[in-house]
Design a protein around this motif. Structure first.
Motif, PDB file in Angstrom:
ATOM      1  N   GLN A 329      29.840  40.986  -6.631  1.00  0.00           N
ATOM      2  CA  GLN A 329      28.544  40.310  -6.530  1.00  0.00           C
ATOM      3  C   GLN A 329      28.371  39.293  -7.651  1.00  0.00           C
ATOM      4  N   ASP A 330      28.848  39.644  -8.840  1.00  0.00           N
ATOM      5  CA  ASP A 330      28.753  38.701  -9.958  1.00  0.00           C
ATOM      6  C   ASP A 330      29.601  37.458  -9.692  1.00  0.00           C
ATOM      7  N   LEU A 331      30.825  37.667  -9.170  1.00  0.00           N
ATOM      8  CA  LEU A 331      31.670  36.521  -8.841  1.00  0.00           C
ATOM      9  C   LEU A 331      31.049  35.669  -7.738  1.00  0.00           C
ATOM     10  N   ALA A 332      30.432  36.332  -6.749  1.00  0.00           N
ATOM     11  CA  ALA A 332      29.780  35.571  -5.680  1.00  0.00           C
ATOM     12  C   ALA A 332      28.614  34.760  -6.223  1.00  0.00           C
ATOM     13  N   ASP A 333      27.842  35.354  -7.146  1.00  0.00           N
ATOM     14  CA  ASP A 333      26.734  34.612  -7.759  1.00  0.00           C
ATOM     15  C   ASP A 333      27.261  33.420  -8.551  1.00  0.00           C
ATOM     16  N   GLN A 334      28.361  33.628  -9.301  1.00  0.00           N
ATOM     17  CA  GLN A 334      28.932  32.509 -10.044  1.00  0.00           C
ATOM     18  C   GLN A 334      29.435  31.414  -9.103  1.00  0.00           C
ATOM     19  N   ALA A 335      30.069  31.813  -7.981  1.00  0.00           N
ATOM     20  CA  ALA A 335      30.551  30.822  -7.012  1.00  0.00           C
ATOM     21  C   ALA A 335      29.385  30.040  -6.414  1.00  0.00           C
ATOM     22  N   GLN A 340      26.250  25.061  -6.186  1.00  0.00           N
ATOM     23  CA  GLN A 340      24.994  24.332  -6.376  1.00  0.00           C
ATOM     24  C   GLN A 340      25.155  23.217  -7.413  1.00  0.00           C
ATOM     25  N   GLN A 341      25.852  23.521  -8.512  1.00  0.00           N
ATOM     26  CA  GLN A 341      26.080  22.482  -9.518  1.00  0.00           C
ATOM     27  C   GLN A 341      26.921  21.342  -8.944  1.00  0.00           C
ATOM     28  N   HIS A 342      27.938  21.700  -8.135  1.00  0.00           N
ATOM     29  CA  HIS A 342      28.756  20.657  -7.514  1.00  0.00           C
ATOM     30  C   HIS A 342      27.916  19.772  -6.600  1.00  0.00           C
ATOM     31  N   GLN A 343      27.048  20.395  -5.809  1.00  0.00           N
ATOM     32  CA  GLN A 343      26.189  19.610  -4.939  1.00  0.00           C
ATOM     33  C   GLN A 343      25.260  18.718  -5.747  1.00  0.00           C
ATOM     34  N   GLN A 344      24.722  19.242  -6.851  1.00  0.00           N
ATOM     35  CA  GLN A 344      23.836  18.429  -7.689  1.00  0.00           C
ATOM     36  C   GLN A 344      24.586  17.247  -8.299  1.00  0.00           C
ATOM     37  N   TYR A 345      25.791  17.508  -8.835  1.00  0.00           N
ATOM     38  CA  TYR A 345      26.569  16.416  -9.424  1.00  0.00           C
ATOM     39  C   TYR A 345      26.975  15.398  -8.361  1.00  0.00           C
ATOM     40  N   ASP A 346      27.338  15.887  -7.171  1.00  0.00           N
ATOM     41  CA  ASP A 346      27.710  14.967  -6.100  1.00  0.00           C
ATOM     42  C   ASP A 346      26.518  14.110  -5.688  1.00  0.00           C
ATOM     43  N   ALA A 347      25.351  14.723  -5.610  1.00  0.00           N
ATOM     44  CA  ALA A 347      24.157  13.948  -5.255  1.00  0.00           C
ATOM     45  C   ALA A 347      23.840  12.916  -6.338  1.00  0.00           C
ATOM     46  N   ARG A 348      23.976  13.310  -7.593  1.00  0.00           N
ATOM     47  CA  ARG A 348      23.729  12.350  -8.685  1.00  0.00           C
ATOM     48  C   ARG A 348      24.742  11.207  -8.637  1.00  0.00           C
ATOM     49  N   TYR A 349      26.004  11.538  -8.341  1.00  0.00           N
ATOM     50  CA  TYR A 349      27.028  10.494  -8.267  1.00  0.00           C
ATOM     51  C   TYR A 349      26.715   9.512  -7.133  1.00  0.00           C
ATOM     52  N   ARG A 350      26.350  10.053  -5.970  1.00  0.00           N
ATOM     53  CA  ARG A 350      26.028   9.164  -4.860  1.00  0.00           C
ATOM     54  C   ARG A 350      24.815   8.306  -5.163  1.00  0.00           C
ATOM     55  N   ALA A 351      23.830   8.887  -5.876  1.00  0.00           N
ATOM     56  CA  ALA A 351      22.650   8.095  -6.242  1.00  0.00           C
ATOM     57  C   ALA A 351      23.014   6.973  -7.206  1.00  0.00           C
ATOM     58  N   ILE A 352      23.896   7.303  -8.170  1.00  0.00           N
ATOM     59  CA  ILE A 352      24.315   6.262  -9.119  1.00  0.00           C
ATOM     60  C   ILE A 352      25.200   5.234  -8.429  1.00  0.00           C
ATOM     61  N   ALA A 353      26.090   5.703  -7.514  1.00  0.00           N
ATOM     62  CA  ALA A 353      26.994   4.777  -6.827  1.00  0.00           C
ATOM     63  C   ALA A 353      26.231   3.792  -5.935  1.00  0.00           C
ATOM     64  N   ARG A 354      25.092   4.230  -5.389  1.00  0.00           N
ATOM     65  CA  ARG A 354      24.310   3.317  -4.555  1.00  0.00           C
ATOM     66  C   ARG A 354      23.738   2.163  -5.357  1.00  0.00           C
ATOM     67  N   SER A 355      23.588   2.376  -6.675  1.00  0.00           N
ATOM     68  CA  SER A 355      23.059   1.294  -7.518  1.00  0.00           C
ATOM     69  C   SER A 355      24.147   0.356  -8.019  1.00  0.00           C
ATOM     70  N   PHE A 356      25.418   0.652  -7.746  1.00  0.00           N
ATOM     71  CA  PHE A 356      26.500  -0.240  -8.152  1.00  0.00           C
ATOM     72  C   PHE A 356      26.428  -1.537  -7.340  1.00  0.00           C
ATOM     73  N   PRO A 357      26.861  -2.704  -7.943  1.00  0.00           N
ATOM     74  CA  PRO A 357      26.942  -3.945  -7.155  1.00  0.00           C
ATOM     75  C   PRO A 357      28.058  -3.857  -6.120  1.00  0.00           C
ATOM     76  N   ALA A 358      27.972  -4.664  -5.102  1.00  0.00           N
ATOM     77  CA  ALA A 358      28.974  -4.645  -4.021  1.00  0.00           C
ATOM     78  C   ALA A 358      30.322  -5.119  -4.560  1.00  0.00           C
ATOM     79  N   ASP A 359      31.388  -4.433  -4.132  1.00  0.00           N
ATOM     80  CA  ASP A 359      32.736  -4.789  -4.569  1.00  0.00           C
ATOM     81  C   ASP A 359      33.142  -6.120  -3.972  1.00  0.00           C
ATOM     82  N   ALA A 360      33.641  -7.069  -4.854  1.00  0.00           N
ATOM     83  CA  ALA A 360      34.108  -8.378  -4.371  1.00  0.00           C
ATOM     84  C   ALA A 360      35.500  -8.295  -3.776  1.00  0.00           C
TER      85      ALA A 360
END
Length: 499
Positions: A329-335, A340-360
């Motif tokens: 149960q402890d390992l499942a909670d850690q997983a 959840q942390q991965h989803q949060q970081y991925d969401a933050r990355y996508r939010a930051i990536a949307r603010s990048f200028p378009a690639d030339a």
């Protein structure tokens, strides 16, 4: 329950049965030694045949001997005791020995109390029922041993104690030295000495007998405890206290009930339970039962030990299972937390990536652009110097004719230098390939000696020296148009010396 057992209060006149477990007891009744009583007793035993049973015998026919024997252990002790019991009590069936203390001086021998029931045929019908019902008989203990545990419950600390007890089967006088049984006798109820006025005389006679047998020291003062629910022994207290050889204390029923933790009304209704309740939770130290009667109890103890071991294994398994489950149960909670942390970081990355200028341009195009920029910014090789480096060996070898010269600086192997490919031929070739190869090798050495020239390699030669290739060629006629030539190809790396 582990402490649940039956206790039989056995006398020649009747047998009483007590159902006991810690904190609870129930008197199952008294049974006479006739056909009706034995039948009723058998029904009671059949319902409780799974319980260990202890028989407490209260009879006039009993014998006690104090013996000092050498200190031995193990099988030697068993043989010594068996031989001594047979010597003292002859062919008596119900005998036992109890190692009480060890001498503190001399050879430090062991002091034993030997006991026997010389005439116990009246026990045979009751024991036969127990054996047929396969009851685990824990042992046969004398009543005096039960009274010893009763003294322990009363917290009696006197060195020399005589317990005078009357529980309906007569007057029993038992002597205890430092709390250990040394002697006991029962005076039957039909004897005229059981009259209230004669109880003090019986106690005095017992004191004289103990002194005469050197069981009681002559100068010792005997402390007498009087226990009688009917109150017939109360009149013996005054004459005994008048004698300086005695000190007397009367045990009342409320004090006895409090010491044994028994309800007062239950003890008043069945006074016989007092010694039974005192010995109920104890292991009998003096067991008079022969080994053949204890076989079922031995099997019972083995079964209980196996059940206990199985229970411990089951508890250990449950504990390990619970520990592994909690860890999972402890390992499942850690997983889940990491997900959840991965989803949060991925969401933050996508939010930051949307603010990048378009690639030339694409990454491949950027790589190509960087490569072209490096080539454009890199210093251009001096071609005149390169031609001078290659031309000087050609001028020194007039028999080498240049066919083609290519150079390039876009090869990754060239690094910051120039790759040069040379196609040439040996002029005036007369078919002597050995001489032609010597001229080519001399030409290669001249190139290697030139400044800036690196890694001169022969790409093709007039002669194929590979041992795995097939031999081929042709001959030319002397009249053929044009002279024969030995052609070869070279590759070298030219790097300008930096100042």
């Amino acid at each position: 329950m582990l402490g649940h057992r039956l206790l039989l209060f056995a006398t020649p006149r009747q047998v009483g049965v007590l159902d006991w477990r810690p904190g609870h007891m129930h008197w199952l009744g008294d049974f006479l030694p006739n056909a009706e009583g034995l039948g009723a007793f058998r029904k009671i035993i059949a319902r409780h045949a799974h319980l260990p049973t202890l028989v407490v015998a209260d009879t006039v026919d009993e014998d006690y001997r104090c013996e000092v024997m050498p200190h031995v252990q193990g099988h030697a002790r068993d043989e010594l005791l068996a031989r001594k019991l047979k010597q003292v009590f002859r062919n008596t069936r119900f005998t036992g020995a109890w190692r009480q203390t060890r001498e503190t001086t001399g050879r430090r021998d062991d002091r034993y109390l030997l006991a026997a029931l010389p005439d116990a045929e009246w026990l045979t019908p009751w024991l036969g029922i127990l054996h047929r019902e396969r009851v685990p008989l824990a042992g046969i203990a004398p009543m005096a041993l039960a009274y010893q545990h009763l003294l322990e419950k009363l917290r009696e600390q006197s060195a020399h104690t005589l317990l005078a007890c009357r529980l309906g089967s007569g007057l029993r006088l038992s002597y205890y030295h430092n709390g250990l049984l040394r002697f006991s006798r029962l005076i039957g109820g039909e004897s005229p000495t059981q009259l209230p006025g004669n109880a003090a005389d019986e106690i005095a006679k017992t004191q004289l007998y103990l002194s005469g047998q050197r069981i009681l020291p002559r100068e010792a003062r005997l402390h007498v405890l009087l226990l009688d629910p009917s109150g017939q022994l109360d009149s013996a207290q005054a004459p005994l206290n008048a004698d300086p050889a005695f000190s007397t204390r009367l045990i009342d029923m409320p004090a006895l009930a409090h010491a044994l933790r028994i309800p007062d009304d239950f003890l008043a209704a069945t006074p016989e339970v007092a010694p039974l309740a005192a010995i109920a939770g104890e292991v009998p130290k003096l067991n008079l039962a022969p080994p053949e009667l204890l076989q079922h109890h031995t099997e019972f103890r083995w079964r209980r030990a196996l059940h206990g071991a199985a229970g411990l294994v089951a508890l250990a398994g449950l504990g390990l299972t619970a520990a592994f489950w909690l860890h999972a149960q402890d390992l499942a909670d850690q997983a889940r937390l990491l997900a959840q942390q991965h989803q949060q970081y991925d969401a933050r990355y996508r939010a930051i990536a949307r603010s990048f200028p378009a690639d030339a341009a694409t990454p491949d195009q950027l790589v190509q652009t960087v490569a072209v920029a490096r080539r454009l910014t890199a210093p251009q090789p001096d071609i005149a110097r390169l031609l001078a480096v290659v031309g000087q060996p050609l001028l020194s070898a007039p028999d080498i004719m240049l066919d083609r010269l290519d150079w390039s600086d876009d090869s990754p192997a060239a690094g910051d230098g120039v790759r040069v490919d040379i196609d040439a031929a040996v002029a005036s070739f007369d078919g002597n390939y050995r001489a032609a190869m010597q001229r080519i090798e001399a030409f290669i050495h001249m190139l290697e000696s030139m400044p800036g020239v690196r890694e001169v390699t022969l790409r093709s030669s007039p002669v194929n020296a590979d041992s795995g290739s097939t031999l081929s060629g042709k001959t030319l006629d002397a009249d053929a148009a044009g002279a024969p030539m030995a052609r070869f190809s070279l590759r070298l790396l030219y790097r300008e010396a930096r100042s």
